[in-house]
Design a protein around this motif. Structure first.
Motif: not given
Length: 88
Positions: A79-87
């Motif tokens: 989840k954290l990795s996906n959130q970082l990608k969205s940035l």
């Protein structure tokens, strides 16, 4: 070395005896290291011109991304990795 020479070196190394053998790894790593490794895998897969990506079968690249996802899942960082990608 020029790209053609590097491609030949990578082809030679990756097709050597025993390179297709499965290796069982048992190790621990911090979440910080797992997240960094996952990002290095993601970013390095877009770099062209060094001969490495051109020498590797698409199946092996897919396997590398599966390993990346497995690392993130086991470290509970998907989840954290996906959130970082969205940035980005």
């Amino acid at each position: 070395m020029v790209e053609k020479d590097l491609k030949w070196v990578y082809d030679t190394v990756l097709s050597g005896p025993g390179m297709d053998e499965t290796v069982k790894l048992g190790f621990g790593a911090s979440r910080k290291l797992i997240l960094l490794l996952a990002e290095v895998i993601q970013v390095s897969s877009t770099i062209k011109g060094n001969g490495l990506l051109e020498s590797v079968d698409k199946e092996l690249i897919a396997e590398l991304f599966e390993l990346r996802e497995d690392f993130l899942e086991k470290a509970k960082l998907t989840k954290l990795s996906n959130q970082l990608k969205s940035l980005i």
